[in-house]
Enzyme design. Structure first.
Site, short mmCIF file in Angstrom:
data_model
loop_
_atom_site.label_atom_id
_atom_site.label_comp_id
_atom_site.label_asym_id
_atom_site.label_seq_id
_atom_site.Cartn_x
_atom_site.Cartn_y
_atom_site.Cartn_z
N TYR A 1 0.84 -1.20 0.00
CA TYR A 1 0.00 0.00 0.00
C TYR A 1 0.88 1.25 0.00
CZ TYR A 1 -3.24 3.59 1.58
OH TYR A 1 -3.99 4.74 1.69
N ALA A 2 1.87 1.30 0.90
CA ALA A 2 2.76 2.45 0.96
C ALA A 2 3.49 2.64 -0.36
CB ALA A 2 3.74 2.30 2.12
#
Length: 184
Positions: A150-151
């Protein structure tokens, strides 16, 4: 014709709140999402104020091109604001998240922004002084454990946004991102 905004991921959260805000301010609002029931519920919450609603998976470039064109035609041949809000998050240890979920995160959060922005360009250019707003995240500033992919997807959105803003300045299109933390 009022100003127009095309919102992906509009059936919940920030996308939904944005759609309601712009609808209440009299904008021509287009809402899209893979959650068709959520789109119907959103339309009912602001009766008669949502000008365009369509089921849309931002990974499907062919369908996306058709939906963007239909929205732009309904909005007077232009898109004033593109809000790339569609996204997903999985929180867990990297190795405990299925590979298919990692791939979906990248496909929706990064490739979805790429698809939407690329395909919306002629409609944004037609508007003059248009804006592209993409959801990044505080995770694009620092990569927390348990949010690895996600990051990474949000770091991509941030880099894409910064570079494209400089490039599209020549067209009068402002490109920016939003980096919230968790929201209710």
């Amino acid at each position: 014709m009022p100003k127009s905004i095309f919102i992906t991921g509009a059936s919940s959260g920030i996308g939904r709140a944005t759609a309601i805000l712009f609808a209440e301010k009299g904008w021509f609002v287009g809402i899209t999402d893979i959650n068709a029931a959520g789109l119907d519920e959103l339309k009912k919450s602001v009766p008669g104020k949502i000008g365009f609603a369509e089921y849309l998976d931002v990974r499907d470039a062919e369908k996306l091109a058709a939906v963007l064109s239909a929205f732009a035609e309904s909005a007077g041949g232009k898109i004033d604001v593109l809000f790339n809000c569609a996204g997903i998050l999985r929180i867990n240890a990297f190795e405990d998240i299925p590979l298919s979920d990692h791939q979906a995160i990248l496909d929706i959060n990064a490739k979805g922004v790429l698809n939407c922005t690329y395909l919306a360009f002629p409609h944004l250019k037609a508007a003059g002084n248009a804006h592209v707003v993409s959801m990044a995240s505080v995770a694009s500033l620092f990569a927390p454990p348990s949010e690895v992919t996600y990051a990474a997807s949000k770091f991509w959105v941030r880099g894409f946004t910064e570079a494209l803003n400089m490039e599209w300045e020549r067209y009068g299109i402002h490109v920016c991102d939003i980096m919230p933390n968790f929201v209710k």
